[in-house]
Design an enzyme around this catalytic site. Structure first.
Site, PDB file in Angstrom:
ATOM      1  N   GLY A   7       0.832  -1.197   0.000  1.00  0.00           N
ATOM      2  CA  GLY A   7       0.000   0.000   0.000  1.00  0.00           C
ATOM      3  C   GLY A   7       0.858   1.235   0.000  1.00  0.00           C
ATOM      4  O   GLY A   7       2.024   1.195   0.373  1.00  0.00           O
ATOM      5  N   GLU A  62       8.007  -2.204   6.949  1.00  0.00           N
ATOM      6  CA  GLU A  62       8.898  -1.540   5.993  1.00  0.00           C
ATOM      7  C   GLU A  62      10.374  -1.743   6.356  1.00  0.00           C
ATOM      8  O   GLU A  62      11.100  -0.775   6.551  1.00  0.00           O
ATOM      9  CB  GLU A  62       8.613  -0.030   5.949  1.00  0.00           C
ATOM     10  CG  GLU A  62       7.166   0.270   5.656  1.00  0.00           C
ATOM     11  CD  GLU A  62       6.959   0.991   4.351  1.00  0.00           C
ATOM     12  OE1 GLU A  62       7.933   1.122   3.586  1.00  0.00           O
ATOM     13  OE2 GLU A  62       5.816   1.387   4.078  1.00  0.00           O
TER      14      GLU A  62
END
Lengths: 502, 344, 296
Positions: free
Chosen positions: A40, A168
């Protein structure tokens, strides 16, 4: 198919301050021995979802079931005890403690009651098992970013959790470290752990995951096995048909306004975050300083703007040595900056919109404040820059991220500096605000020189005249922006320095 | 706007709770609770003398309250106000003794206040400079200095400046023309109250309507923001502490000029600490300092009267004050979002 | 003579060292306890009252610790649950202690100054003949309180370095957020630190009043603040805290000694420890000059 380890049912979360909906009915199942990738864009709700799983944020509604039992986490500690672990996005280690002491922090208590001496042995074994070698007795402040991340991974793995989340993890490390990380992740899968991998990079997602989940604006818009989709389909989902437009303008050559010569800047706890960086910028141009976040860009901005100590080198502004001057002196000379930290430094949360906007004109105006005049000029500025707001006396924390950014830009540009430093000007902006901010900058650069510090190369390419890439505190690449220069090309330089050294 | 009302509501609630605690204490400690409670709460209003004394007591409290609020506005803790009160009184009185017969009364009073202001201000500035230069917390440095100064002032009052003839632990008296005239005789209320009220108004104007006041408030709200935004934070902190020290010392001076006519040992019954509480209750708003100071004077006078009429030690007022300190900054006392959604 | 000075210095330092140890615990946890002064005062009062009425030093000490622990937990709860300001609540405890002790001495003993408990038990003091003249003669005459004061910082040193809880506690003071993300229960540990701080300041209060067998109004006399100075000077290192506290204890002793030995006004000498500690504080922190921005 077996029962999922963690079931997430219909989570909703709205943030109080901005009113933005971060999670909108998210439902997700995680299975043992499976790598789930969450894809995303920024602000799609990925990190919020993970924070809810770890108990850092409480959802407004929805429920979770972990190993067949209702799961209501009260914080990372609770999640650790139950068997969930997270490697957070921004590295969260305590600089002033040693490596082994940092590991102690994450040790769950319901394990065996081990002593410090014994513990060292356990950690050694663990390091061997996962091929993660760290100097146990060094202070964490002396560790590189990659090593810090390894420390975080170890901190999670020592509890052998059933669910491991990597938020991340690849943004801060080099390609080689990335390979090592992927090996560890693969190993965890073979041990039967449920791994969650968060990223916004398609290729990475594709290369290691079993299942891919795409989040957009807090909603799950796609969830399927990797083998049943394609990169093209995902690209379409993520970015739509959006294409990159390059608008290159030749810089009007003018006298150099700001020259930074071989500057080194102090990092946290006596380290050198910026190591001999030089740059120069002229009126009418936008210089982008890019590279992976955390490689010295923030410190360079702080250093030039007098908010951090410069260890060596000089900063020349209009031919005058301004090294080590403080912000109030620099601003008088005509150097302005928009700080990275918008919430705590660039704005004052407890003050009103008006005070935040007019802090210069108020603090350089007449002795007795001229209320009416200021309210008028505040309204005009807010209108000009398209800031949406309630009342001018409302606290600035009532603004959304994009509006706050526009307000701050309005403030910095309206005081007509000669050189404007911008920290992450595009962070957290939606598409509409992004376009208007870009327009503002291209308009503003006619009158001043702009140095923008941003990790976002794609956006940088659209408006920059020149690009500089910093890695590990050094300039590794510098070039004019010309047609044909592409973001992937530039990213190659991101880890340039480390690759060169090894 | 909502947050302002919220703060005001919290202050009123704290005042209410503290009064209830005071009542409970009186009932617990006294043999005749009814009389004692009446003495504590109502006697103040029973005659001119008591009421005048209450107002007289509020005069220095307003000034220390204002002093604390300037420091708070810049996010500084001036815990040294007690020392500044004494030093200001001593320095001003010494100047007055020196000037007696040299200048007419009004000028003498003005000079005394000026001297006193600068002494207290300098004392506070030492802590400010230390904070700016070395990062030592002004909280502890001002307190240490103040504790030392209070004892040193005692030395002067009992030693070199002592009025031997009176046999008191007090300095030589000021000449009569260097005194404020009384109001509401026989109480100790004096014209100094106009000085306090005017100062409150002046400070309100300074903090909210002028450029420098604005800067000080910005520094107080977020020092990093102020620094980044181009304010000279060091300078502003210094001036805020300077002003705070100066105002605190005029509180000492006003008691000398208005009531005692000399410095007496222990004349300040905790003006410094009360000033902090007053500033906190008034949420740093100079105009709200006025009612807050009167409330504190009411507490203290009530306790004094109760001790005279009902055999209760007046120090129990300290406990009531402590309750105020405990609760006054408590943000969660009045929940901001009643009925917030719970985690399902 | 020298022995007496050393002994008195130590005796004078005992409450400061103990209170500073308590302060250090809270400093390391990130929430410095400003209410030490008050905790000592209340503890001193209840220590001597309970020990004289029960005839046992132990119960007196226990009462002191209980009271001090209550006060410091009050600070913690007010900050944690009522979201009050740490410093203001610390001041509240100091005021509360002054009020409660004066009110109670007045109510119970009808006095506001000094209350002497003539029959109260005194702590056992060290008295070993072979020490006399061996260079360690000053050890004789020290009580268990004084000895515990020396053990306290060493205990803390081990606690910080060698135990998991100690390491976790330190992480809270260094970087609250990272500690939280790592899985440290930051606020629970802080509560622990405040309990510890209560125990130490309770001991400090007991060490002040029990050997004297009397309670003097405001008898803590700024020792809590001196302890805070020691904590600030010590920069989270128990040994430096110990040394700083000893130095401040020596200054206090010096002012007492000079009052006896010289003609200088006692009031001026009483103010000496405050001014001296102020100067020491200013000098010891003088090196971190060019701090800009980083620590704010």
């Amino acid at each position: 198919m077996s029962k999922p380890v963690l079931e997430i049912n219909d989570l909703n979360k709205t943030y109080d301050t901005s009113g933005a909906k971060a999670l909108d009915g998210v439902t997700l199942d995680l299975f043992s021995g499976e790598i789930t990738t969450l894809l995303g864009e920024n602000a799609a709700g990925k990190t919020t979802l993970m924070k809810v799983i770890m108990g850092i944020e409480k959802p407004d509604s929805g429920s979770m079931v972990f190993k067949g039992k209702k799961y209501l986490p009260s914080g990372p500690h609770f999640a650790n005890e139950k068997g969930l672990g997270m490697v957070p996005q921004s590295i969260k280690v305590v600089d002033r403690l040693t490596v082994i002491e940092n590991l102690v922090l994450g040790l769950r208590s319901n394990g065996k009651n081990i002593r410090m001496k014994h513990y060292r042995e356990c950690v050694r074994e663990l390091m061997k098992k996962y091929f993660l070698q760290l100097p146990l007795d060094n202070e964490v402040a002396s560790l590189s970013t990659g090593q810090r991340q390894k420390l975080e991974i170890l901190r999670v793995l020592q509890n052998s959790p059933d669910v491991i989340i990597f938020d991340e993890p690849t943004t801060l490390i080099s390609d080689r470290e990335k390979e090592e990380l992927f090996e560890i992740i693969a190993k965890l899968r073979s041990q039967g752990k449920a791994v969650v991998f968060i990223t916004h990079k398609l290729r990475e997602a594709f290369s290691i995951s079993d299942k891919i989940v795409v989040l957009r604006l807090g909603k799950v818009v796609f969830s399927n096995s990797r083998y049943k989709t394609s990169i093209e389909e995902l690209h379409e989902l993520l970015y739509g048909g959006e294409s990159c437009t390059l608008s290159v303008q030749l810089p009007t050559s003018d006298e150099s306004l700001l020259r930074v010569h071989e500057v080194s800047v102090e990092g946290s706890s006596n380290t050198e975050a910026v190591k001999g960086v030089s740059l120069e910028v002229r009126r009418g141009e936008i210089l982008f300083v890019s590279g992976v976040a955390g490689n010295g860009q923030e410190e360079l901005l702080d250093g030039i703007f007098g908010m951090r100590r410069i260890l060596s080198g000089r900063v020349i502004f209009e031919g005058k040595d301004v090294t080590g001057l403080r912000p109030f002196e620099l601003r008088k000379l005509g150097l302005a900056a928009l700080h990275y930290d918008r919430d705590n430094i660039a704005s004052c949360r407890d003050s009103s919109i008006r005070d935040n906007l007019l802090v210069y004109s108020l603090s350089n105006g007449k002795w007795v404040i001229e209320e009416k005049k200021h309210v008028l000029s505040a309204r005009r500025l807010l209108c000009d820059y398209g800031v949406t707001f309630g009342e001018i006396e409302d606290p600035v924390s009532s603004l959304s991220g994009g509006n706050l950014q526009k307000l701050l830009l309005a403030r910095e540009i309206s005081c007509e500096p000669k050189v404007l430093l911008l920290g992450e000007p595009f962070r957290g902006l939606d598409v509409k605000s992004l376009e208007s901010v870009k327009l503002l900058l291209t308009e503003a650069k006619k009158r001043m020189a702009i140095v923008a510090f941003s990790a976002d190369v794609d956006e940088a390419l659209t408006i920059a005249d020149r690009i500089l890439i910093i890695s590990e505190g050094r300039v590794v690449y510098s070039s004019d922006v010309r047609p044909g220069l592409s973001a992937p090309d530039l990213r190659k330089y991101f880890f340039g320095a480390t690759e060169g050294l090894e | 706007m909502i947050s302002k009302l919220h703060n005001l509501g919290r202050s009123l609630m704290v005042v209410g709770i503290s009064l209830i605690v005071g009542l409970l204490l009186v009932i617990l400690m006294s043999d005749d609770p009814g009389d004692a409670a009446k003495a504590f709460f109502l006697s103040v209003f029973s005659n001119r003398f008591y009421f005048g004394n209450l107002l007289a007591h509020s005069i220095p409290l307003m000034l220390t309250g204002l002093a604390a609020s300037v420091a708070f506005a810049a996010s500084c803790f001036n815990l040294g106000m007690e020392g500044q009160v004494y030093l200001g009184a001593l320095a001003g009185t010494s100047a007055g003794i020196f000037l007696s017969d040299l200048v007419p009364g009004a000028i003498g009073i003005a000079l005394m206040f000026t001297v006193s202001f600068f002494f207290g201000a300098s004392l506070a500035s030492i802590s400010a400079i230390l904070k700016i230069r070395t990062g030592v917390s002004e909280l502890i440095s001002s307190l240490l200095l103040s504790n030392g100064i209070v004892l040193a002032v005692d030395y002067f009052v009992e030693g070199p400046l002592n009025d031997k003839a009176s046999g008191l632990a007090a300095s030589i008296s000021l000449p009569a023309e260097f005194r404020f005239s009384g109001l509401m005789m026989p109480s100790s209320l004096h014209t100094g109250i106009f000085f306090s009220l005017f100062t409150a108004f002046l400070l309100w104007f300074f903090l909210f309507k002028t450029r420098e006041g604005f800067k000080i408030r910005i520094v107080g709200k977020s020092r990093t923001f102020a620094f980044y935004t181009g304010l000279n934070t060091d300078k502003l902190l210094f001036w805020a502490m300077f002003l705070s020290g100066g105002l605190a010392s005029t509180a000492g001076m006003i008691d000398v000029v208005g009531i005692h006519g000399r410095v007496m040992r222990g004349f300040s019954s905790g003006y410094g600490w009360n000033g902090i509480a007053i500033a906190l209750i008034a949420r740093n708003h100079p105009l709200l300092i006025i009612p807050a100071a009167i409330f504190f004077a009411y507490l203290e006078s009530g306790a004094q009267i109760a001790s005279l009429e009902a055999n209760i030690t007046p120090e129990f007022a300290r406990i009531v004050q402590a309750v105020i300190f405990f609760l006054v900054t408590a943000e969660a006392l009045v929940p901001k979002h009643l009925g917030r959604k719970r985690y399902a | 003579m020298l022995e007496a000075i050393i002994r008195d210095t130590i005796k004078n330092s005992t409450p400061i060292v103990l209170a500073a140890s308590g302060g250090l615990l809270t400093e390391v946890s990130g929430w410095l306890n400003i209410g030490l002064e008050g905790a000592i005062l209340s503890a001193a009062f209840f220590a001597v009252v309970v020990s004289s009425s029960t005839g046992s030093v132990f119960f007196g000490t226990l009462a002191a610790i209980t009271v001090a622990m209550t006060l410091s937990s009050m600070i913690f709860f007010a900050v944690r649950y009522l979201k009050a300001n740490l410093f203001v609540v610390g001041i509240a405890v100091n005021l509360l202690s002054v009020g409660v002790t004066v009110t109670l001495t007045y109510n119970w003993f009808l006095s506001k100054g000094t209350v002497v408990f003539s029959g109260s038990p005194r702590p056992v003091v060290l008295s070993l003949d072979f020490l006399t003249g061996s260079g360690f003669g000053w050890l004789n005459g020290l009580s268990l309180f004084d000895l515990s004061a020396f053990v306290a910082p060493l205990f803390l040193l081990l606690f910080f370095k060698k135990t998991f809880t100690g390491v976790k506690l330190r992480s809270c003071g260094f970087d609250e957020e990272s500690a939280f993300y790592s899985g440290v229960q930051v606020n629970d540990l802080r509560f622990l630190a405040y309990i510890g701080s209560g125990i130490f300041s309770g001991l400090a209060g007991a060490a002040l009043s029990i050997p004297m067998g009397a309670f003097v109004s405001n008898m803590s006399g700024g020792r809590g603040w001196l302890a805070l100075v020691a904590v600030i000077m010590g920069r989270k290192n128990p040994l430096i805290v110990l040394l700083s506290a000893l130095m401040l204890g020596f200054v206090t002793e010096l002012s007492v000694f000079l009052q006896v030995a010289t003609e200088i006004s006692p009031k001026l000498l009483l103010s000496l420890p405050y001014f001296a500690s102020f100067i020491i504080l200013a000098i010891s922190c003088g090196e971190n000059k060019d701090k800009r921005f980083k620590d704010w």
